[in-house]
Write a protein that holds these residues in place. Structure first.
Motif, PDB file in Angstrom:
ATOM      1  N   GLY A 157       0.812  -1.212   0.000  1.00 11.09           N
ATOM      2  CA  GLY A 157       0.000   0.000   0.000  1.00 11.09           C
ATOM      3  C   GLY A 157       0.844   1.260   0.000  1.00 11.09           C
ATOM      4  N   GLU A 158       0.308   2.329  -0.586  1.00 15.60           N
ATOM      5  CA  GLU A 158       1.053   3.590  -0.683  1.00 15.60           C
ATOM      6  C   GLU A 158       1.428   4.144   0.681  1.00 15.60           C
ATOM      7  N   ASP A 159       0.589   3.888   1.672  1.00 13.56           N
ATOM      8  CA  ASP A 159       0.891   4.398   3.012  1.00 13.56           C
ATOM      9  C   ASP A 159       1.738   3.424   3.821  1.00 13.56           C
ATOM     10  N   GLY A 160       2.084   2.281   3.239  1.00 11.78           N
ATOM     11  CA  GLY A 160       2.904   1.298   3.938  1.00 11.78           C
ATOM     12  C   GLY A 160       2.179   0.547   5.026  1.00 11.78           C
ATOM     13  N   LYS A 161       0.870   0.689   5.096  1.00  9.20           N
ATOM     14  CA  LYS A 161       0.092   0.057   6.156  1.00  9.20           C
ATOM     15  C   LYS A 161      -0.660  -1.189   5.683  1.00  9.20           C
ATOM     16  N   SER A 162      -0.492  -1.543   4.432  1.00 11.58           N
ATOM     17  CA  SER A 162      -1.134  -2.751   3.926  1.00 11.58           C
ATOM     18  C   SER A 162      -0.199  -3.461   2.956  1.00 11.58           C
ATOM     19  N   PHE A 167      -5.110 -14.075  -3.576  1.00 15.14           N
ATOM     20  CA  PHE A 167      -4.460 -12.921  -2.968  1.00 15.14           C
ATOM     21  C   PHE A 167      -5.080 -12.627  -1.604  1.00 15.14           C
ATOM     22  N   PHE A 168      -4.201 -12.206  -0.648  1.00 22.98           N
ATOM     23  CA  PHE A 168      -4.649 -11.929   0.713  1.00 22.98           C
ATOM     24  C   PHE A 168      -4.061 -10.595   1.162  1.00 22.98           C
ATOM     25  N   THR A 169      -4.934  -9.755   1.703  1.00 24.48           N
ATOM     26  CA  THR A 169      -4.520  -8.409   2.108  1.00 24.48           C
ATOM     27  C   THR A 169      -4.359  -8.341   3.616  1.00 24.48           C
ATOM     28  N   PHE A 170      -3.151  -7.991   4.067  1.00 30.11           N
ATOM     29  CA  PHE A 170      -2.859  -7.847   5.494  1.00 30.11           C
ATOM     30  C   PHE A 170      -2.689  -6.355   5.815  1.00 30.11           C
ATOM     31  N   VAL A 171      -3.221  -5.966   6.962  1.00 33.95           N
ATOM     32  CA  VAL A 171      -3.167  -4.547   7.337  1.00 33.95           C
ATOM     33  C   VAL A 171      -2.666  -4.410   8.768  1.00 33.95           C
ATOM     34  N   TYR A 180      -0.686 -13.416  11.845  1.00 37.02           N
ATOM     35  CA  TYR A 180      -1.918 -12.629  11.772  1.00 37.02           C
ATOM     36  C   TYR A 180      -2.942 -13.085  12.810  1.00 37.02           C
ATOM     37  N   GLN A 181      -4.014 -12.319  12.864  1.00 35.88           N
ATOM     38  CA  GLN A 181      -5.093 -12.599  13.811  1.00 35.88           C
ATOM     39  C   GLN A 181      -6.398 -12.820  13.055  1.00 35.88           C
ATOM     40  N   GLY A 182      -7.205 -13.768  13.526  1.00 36.02           N
ATOM     41  CA  GLY A 182      -8.511 -13.985  12.916  1.00 36.02           C
ATOM     42  C   GLY A 182      -8.457 -14.945  11.745  1.00 36.02           C
ATOM     43  N   SER A 183      -9.325 -14.712  10.756  1.00 35.97           N
ATOM     44  CA  SER A 183      -9.470 -15.616   9.623  1.00 35.97           C
ATOM     45  C   SER A 183      -8.675 -15.136   8.415  1.00 35.97           C
ATOM     46  N   ILE A 184      -8.026 -16.084   7.741  1.00 42.51           N
ATOM     47  CA  ILE A 184      -7.300 -15.756   6.518  1.00 42.51           C
ATOM     48  C   ILE A 184      -8.276 -15.417   5.387  1.00 42.51           C
ATOM     49  N   GLY A 185      -9.543 -15.735   5.591  1.00 43.74           N
ATOM     50  CA  GLY A 185     -10.557 -15.444   4.587  1.00 43.74           C
ATOM     51  C   GLY A 185     -11.167 -14.060   4.702  1.00 43.74           C
ATOM     52  N   ALA A 186     -10.722 -13.274   5.687  1.00 44.87           N
ATOM     53  CA  ALA A 186     -11.268 -11.927   5.865  1.00 44.87           C
ATOM     54  C   ALA A 186     -10.819 -11.005   4.733  1.00 44.87           C
ATOM     55  N   LYS A 187     -11.602  -9.960   4.488  1.00 42.52           N
ATOM     56  CA  LYS A 187     -11.259  -9.002   3.432  1.00 42.52           C
ATOM     57  C   LYS A 187      -9.957  -8.303   3.752  1.00 42.52           C
ATOM     58  N   GLU A 188      -9.774  -7.889   4.991  1.00 40.24           N
ATOM     59  CA  GLU A 188      -8.527  -7.307   5.472  1.00 40.24           C
ATOM     60  C   GLU A 188      -8.131  -8.053   6.745  1.00 40.24           C
ATOM     61  N   ILE A 189      -6.921  -8.614   6.729  1.00 39.36           N
ATOM     62  CA  ILE A 189      -6.474  -9.492   7.816  1.00 39.36           C
ATOM     63  C   ILE A 189      -5.513  -8.725   8.712  1.00 39.36           C
ATOM     64  N   PRO A 190      -5.801  -8.603  10.018  1.00 32.95           N
ATOM     65  CA  PRO A 190      -4.901  -7.889  10.934  1.00 32.95           C
ATOM     66  C   PRO A 190      -3.550  -8.590  11.059  1.00 32.95           C
ATOM     67  N   ALA A 191      -2.473  -7.900  10.690  1.00 30.07           N
ATOM     68  CA  ALA A 191      -1.124  -8.462  10.785  1.00 30.07           C
ATOM     69  C   ALA A 191      -0.501  -8.099  12.115  1.00 30.07           C
ATOM     70  N   LEU A 192       0.143  -9.091  12.743  1.00 31.55           N
ATOM     71  CA  LEU A 192       0.813  -8.861  14.040  1.00 31.55           C
ATOM     72  C   LEU A 192       2.315  -8.753  13.887  1.00 31.55           C
ATOM     73  N   GLU A 193       2.888  -9.562  12.982  1.00 30.17           N
ATOM     74  CA  GLU A 193       4.330  -9.532  12.716  1.00 30.17           C
ATOM     75  C   GLU A 193       4.553  -9.887  11.234  1.00 30.17           C
ATOM     76  N   ILE A 194       5.728  -9.434  10.730  1.00 26.46           N
ATOM     77  CA  ILE A 194       6.091  -9.799   9.365  1.00 26.46           C
ATOM     78  C   ILE A 194       7.606  -9.965   9.306  1.00 26.46           C
ATOM     79  N   GLU A 195       8.056 -10.983   8.534  1.00 25.80           N
ATOM     80  CA  GLU A 195       9.499 -11.205   8.369  1.00 25.80           C
ATOM     81  C   GLU A 195       9.723 -11.946   7.063  1.00 25.80           C
TER      82      GLU A 195
END
Length: 270
Positions: free
Chosen positions: A216-221, A231-235, A254-269
């Motif tokens: 995402g342009e704002d670096g938040k997704s 495709f899966f969108t993490f935010v 991540y948290q919750g379901s991988i099938g959500a429209k926007e998936i809350p990300a907790l960590e990335i590496e």
């Protein structure tokens, strides 16, 4: 004189034929009696048996054997469902509420179940996460996992699965598989936890590995592409995805379901 002798001969032949006819009738009558006796015996053997039932929660699944905790007294028993009439909309899962019908007074272990009805499915009720199924690993070659559940085999794409296991995915061992899609239509395995790691902290995590398709342009997704082209969108409001570029392979917790429209990300590496 000859006429009289001829008459006597005909009479003797008639008597002989009658006797033969009577002898042939006797076995038929006996057979009928035997058939009737056999039918009565079979009917006696299939008399209705007395039934009992309990309502409880599935706490363990091992092939056709369900361990169920009785909701009335918290006692647990094993039930063999291999010959039971089963009513369910989803594969058996730990946490399912069930009614089990079995022969009254049975002291066998496992108890032979006559019928099992899922009154409340843990899979259906868990709307904040993806469905999970437990079964025996039949094959794990290449990118496909074959899992046997209740005597049925299901194929899943495991290319993007998060695997929790001490000795890797092992054939003939039980596993809990979190998946996305229809179980009958080769769904995507999201998480595979082998039975040797059921109680580990890692088994509680939700992790997805994929290739970066867009940031995402704002670096938040960040959008990740799975092996099958989905495709899966993490935010996240606390993480920045600016350091990742298209084509990078990354792992997102991540948290919750991988099938959500926007998936809350907790960590990335990477």
């Amino acid at each position: 004189m000859k006429k009289k002798l001829l008459f006597v001969a005909v009479a003797v032949m008639a008597i002989g034929m009658t006797a033969c006819s009577k002898k042939q009738d006797t076995p038929e009558t006996t057979t009928a009696v035997e058939t009737t006796t056999e039918a009565e015996t079979t009917e006696a053997e299939t008399e209705d048996i007395d039934e009992d039932s309990i309502n409880g929660e599935i706490t363990k699944i091992d092939g056709d054997i369900l361990t169920v905790k009785n909701i009335d007294d918290d006692t647990e028993k094993n039930y063999d469902t291999s010959k039971a009439e089963i009513t369910k909309d989803f594969p058996f899962a730990v946490g399912d509420q069930v009614e089990v019908v079995f022969p009254e007074g049975s002291e066998e272990d496992p108890v032979p179940a006559l019928a099992v009805t899922v009154t409340e499915s843990a899979t259906e009720a868990d709307t904040d996460s993806d469905p999970t199924v437990e079964g025996k690993v039949v094959d794990a070659a290449n990118a496909t996992l074959t899992l046997e559940v209740d005597g049925e085999q299901y194929n899943m794409n495991k290319a993007n699965a998060y695997v929790v296991a001490k000795n890797g995915i092992t054939v003939d061992k039980n596993a809990k598989v979190t998946y996305l899609g229809d179980l009958d239509d080769e769904p995507m395995a999201v998480k595979i936890v082998m039975e040797d790691s059921y109680d580990t902290p890692e088994a509680e995590l939700n992790v997805f590995t994929g290739k970066v398709a867009q940031v995402g342009e704002d670096g938040k997704s960040i959008v990740l592409e799975a092996d099958g082209g989905d495709f899966f969108t993490f935010v996240s409001d606390s993480l920045s995805f600016d350091d990742y570029k298209d084509g990078d392979t990354v792992k997102v917790t991540y948290q919750g379901s991988i099938g959500a429209k926007e998936i809350p990300a907790l960590e990335i590496e990477k």
